[in-house]
Design a protein around this motif. Structure first.
Motif: not given
Length: 199
Positions: A110-128
């Motif tokens: 549901s990200a609207q921008t490349p920066s949102q994709v990067e931020e959300r991917t980084r957050r998910i990676r942290f929780y992994h």
């Protein structure tokens, strides 16, 4: 580092001094809502302390064997030092009366921008890195789409998708009506939980 459960007075102070700065106003539930849930036995706030004081805090909604990480933040001066992972590790060992901890993360889809994709991917990676697993469960809450992650507690196995779905629905039915009012129609206007089918 030590994990301690906060009293209502302590988490009221954290709300005023930290949470209002750590979270946008439109993402922060009223303090009165947290206190009401706490009085019902459905809300706990933990502080993670070291020699410098409060390093991180976690607010949890508890319901029928599941816990939802409602708010989680690391002190701005301690970020990037492993504090977040350490605090979650301590929380995982805490006797919460729950078999698993659920986490909402804004979905990459549901990200609207490349920066949102990067931020959300980084957050998910942290929780992994913290031991969390992705589930096929998604939630749409107040216009935001979330992927649901899960961290088993106390040696419990990873729950089935249907169990995660029902736990999320039950938790939302506890926390959403005080905000939008009673009634199924009001609830369904702002909340949806589903299992995403594999393609």
């Amino acid at each position: 580092m030590e994990l301690k459960q906060m009293t209502p007075a302590e988490f009221s102070a954290v709300y005023q001094e930290r949470m209002t700065a750590d979270f946008p106003a439109d993402e922060l539930r009223p303090l009165s809502s947290m206190k009401d849930l706490h009085a019902q036995g459905n809300y706990l706030v933990y502080g993670c302390y070291d020699e410098q004081g409060l390093a991180a805090y976690a607010a949890l909604v508890l319901r029928e064997g599941a816990a939802l990480l409602d708010y989680y933040a690391v002190d701005a001066s301690r970020r990037g030092q492993g504090v977040g992972q350490k605090c979650l590790s301590l929380l995982q060992k805490e006797p919460l009366g729950a078999d698993f901890l659920l986490l909402e993360v804004e979905s990459v889809e549901s990200a609207q921008t490349p920066s949102q994709v990067e931020e959300r991917t980084r957050r998910i990676r942290f929780y992994h890195h913290c031991g969390c697993s992705e589930t096929p469960v998604y939630a749409h809450l107040f216009g935001v789409e979330f992927l649901i992650l899960c961290l088993p507690l106390g040696g419990s196995p990873l729950p089935a998708a249907q169990e995660v779905e029902q736990a999320m629905l039950g938790t939302y039915r506890l926390i959403v009506p005080p905000i939008v009012g009673p009634g199924e129609e009001a609830f369904q206007k702002v909340c949806k939980v589903w299992i995403k089918e594999e393609r």
